[in-house]
Design an enzyme around this catalytic site. Sequence first.
Site, PDB file in Angstrom:
ATOM      1  N   GLY A 109       0.806  -1.224   0.000  1.00  0.00           N
ATOM      2  CA  GLY A 109       0.000   0.000   0.000  1.00  0.00           C
ATOM      3  C   GLY A 109       0.835   1.268   0.000  1.00  0.00           C
ATOM      4  O   GLY A 109       2.058   1.236   0.090  1.00  0.00           O
ATOM      5  N   MET A 110       0.126   2.379  -0.077  1.00  0.00           N
ATOM      6  CA  MET A 110       0.834   3.654  -0.235  1.00  0.00           C
ATOM      7  C   MET A 110       1.544   4.116   1.026  1.00  0.00           C
ATOM      8  O   MET A 110       2.586   4.751   0.944  1.00  0.00           O
ATOM      9  CB  MET A 110      -0.141   4.731  -0.702  1.00  0.00           C
ATOM     10  CG  MET A 110      -0.372   4.585  -2.176  1.00  0.00           C
ATOM     11  SD  MET A 110      -1.064   5.996  -2.963  1.00  0.00           S
ATOM     12  CE  MET A 110      -0.020   7.307  -2.509  1.00  0.00           C
ATOM     13  N   ASP A 254      -2.070  12.490  14.568  1.00  0.00           N
ATOM     14  CA  ASP A 254      -2.933  13.508  15.172  1.00  0.00           C
ATOM     15  C   ASP A 254      -2.099  14.502  15.981  1.00  0.00           C
ATOM     16  O   ASP A 254      -2.347  15.706  15.955  1.00  0.00           O
ATOM     17  CB  ASP A 254      -3.984  12.835  16.056  1.00  0.00           C
ATOM     18  CG  ASP A 254      -4.768  11.774  15.288  1.00  0.00           C
ATOM     19  OD1 ASP A 254      -5.351  12.108  14.256  1.00  0.00           O
ATOM     20  OD2 ASP A 254      -4.763  10.603  15.713  1.00  0.00           O
ATOM     21  N   HIS A 282      -8.570   7.486  17.811  1.00  0.00           N
ATOM     22  CA  HIS A 282      -8.235   8.097  16.515  1.00  0.00           C
ATOM     23  C   HIS A 282      -9.535   8.187  15.710  1.00  0.00           C
ATOM     24  O   HIS A 282      -9.826   7.370  14.841  1.00  0.00           O
ATOM     25  CB  HIS A 282      -7.193   7.262  15.770  1.00  0.00           C
ATOM     26  CG  HIS A 282      -6.881   7.795  14.399  1.00  0.00           C
ATOM     27  ND1 HIS A 282      -6.252   9.000  14.194  1.00  0.00           N
ATOM     28  CD2 HIS A 282      -7.150   7.310  13.163  1.00  0.00           C
ATOM     29  CE1 HIS A 282      -6.133   9.224  12.896  1.00  0.00           C
ATOM     30  NE2 HIS A 282      -6.678   8.203  12.242  1.00  0.00           N
TER      31      HIS A 282
HETATM   32  C1  LMR Z   1      -6.278   9.961   8.799  1.00  0.00           C
HETATM   33  O1  LMR Z   1      -6.352  10.357   9.968  1.00  0.00           O
HETATM   34  O2  LMR Z   1      -5.748  10.621   7.893  1.00  0.00           O
HETATM   35  C2  LMR Z   1      -6.911   8.664   8.439  1.00  0.00           C
HETATM   36  O3  LMR Z   1      -7.102   7.901   9.570  1.00  0.00           O
HETATM   37  C3  LMR Z   1      -8.160   8.922   7.703  1.00  0.00           C
HETATM   38  C4  LMR Z   1      -8.806   7.671   7.213  1.00  0.00           C
HETATM   39  O4  LMR Z   1      -9.953   7.444   7.601  1.00  0.00           O
HETATM   40  O5  LMR Z   1      -8.174   6.936   6.464  1.00  0.00           O
END
Ligand code: LMR
Length: 442
Positions: A109-110, A254, A282
């Site tokens: 994956g990326m 975050d 999260h």
């Molecule tokens: C993020 O915080 O960028 C990811 O968790 C968002 C997601 O839902 O892929």
Amino acid sequence: MSVADLTTSPVTSTYTKTSSRLHSSQLSLSSTRLSVHFSRSPRPIPRAQNFKITCSVNQVPAPAAVQTEEAKNKSECFGVFCQTYDLKAEEETKSWKKLINVAVSGAAGMISNHLLFKLASGEVFGPNQPVALKLLGSERSFQALEGVAMELEDSLYPLLREVSIGINPYEVFEDAEWALLIGAKPRGPGMERAGLLDINGQIFAEQGKALNAVASRNVKVIVVGNPCNTNALICLKNAPNIPAKSFHALTRLDENRAKCQLALKAGVFYDKVSNMTIWGNHSTTQVPDFLNARINGSPVKEVIKDHKWLEEEFTEKVQKRGGVLIQKWGRSSAASTAVSIADAMKSLVTPTPEGDWFSSGVYTNGNPYGIAQDIVFSMPCRSKGDGDYELVKDITFDEYLLKRIAKSEAELLAEKRCVAHLTGEGVAFCDLPEDTMLPGEM
Ligand code: LMR
């Protein structure tokens, strides 16, 4: 962030272990031999005989499945990684540490595509730490996984001594000292959140069992695939022989986002922001803690006088940053997520600077904040650099902070009830709060 498709076809245990290539300066003499191994299905996958995990990036689909014998038998190693080289005697005297085994799921994956190159470069573990990368993909993403391995070869990283690829976690996780669990299924159209928890929970239950069976007892696990807190809880519950303290859910992204927003508002560079805690899940209930954070060593509220902005705009900006990014990019964050995984690892292998801390989603048992036991909750941590951490005790709470923390806690307790069938705690009961969303689901 990344995707794992679940289908019902049987797992083909394709596993390629390729030994490190060495620089030409290393192609002579020696007593130490890095050998090439290839194993095919030596170990069945318990409880998952009809269970196939396909991991790739959600934004960029993996090449279409080629369900031919040829594809299933893709087991030959890659050019230079396939060679067996002798080490130069001189190299043995170098101060290199013992090879470290790092397993990565969702490796085609990326996010992984950014992360693997950081790991191979020495950015995370330092210039004296040789690395073995053990990449977990799926039958469907196997060709992409080979592509990843080819790019790793072409990068000529001196510290990258082994690359192995496979689709069976019981093989790929063998002796893993780090497990970076990135592959997960994104919420599809019409899918209930409970459905997402269940599908991903099954992946993480299986991977927890595999880690329990074959990984190093000291393995450090970082769960990235969403919903990462509850996935981490499921994983640790299925790995009873590995300390629960060794499991993390990634909230470092975050934290980094929160630091950036505070710096922007205060007109300072982001390295001036410290002591940034993300509390909780999260998800959009996460709590970026501006009460305890500091800018240039001073409390944020003394530097940013606009407290309404802190409580409303700042908090929401951080909570929903992932979703805004998806709107801009058309896919989830990948590069910054990879950076934050590297940051999270570095925070565990280097001593935390005096007076500072970092955020990680960790197991709540024994926490000093009165947060419910037996969930994975983001909290402030410090590390001596030995891979372990301790929770920070000197934290100030006010009514606003406590109320927000309680909301995220309630959400995680609801998620936990919803996956009881995967944590060995009985029958699942899903009463998830309706406004609960991943950052990317706004
Ligand atoms: C993020 O915080 O960028 C990811 O968790 C968002 C997601 O839902 O892929």
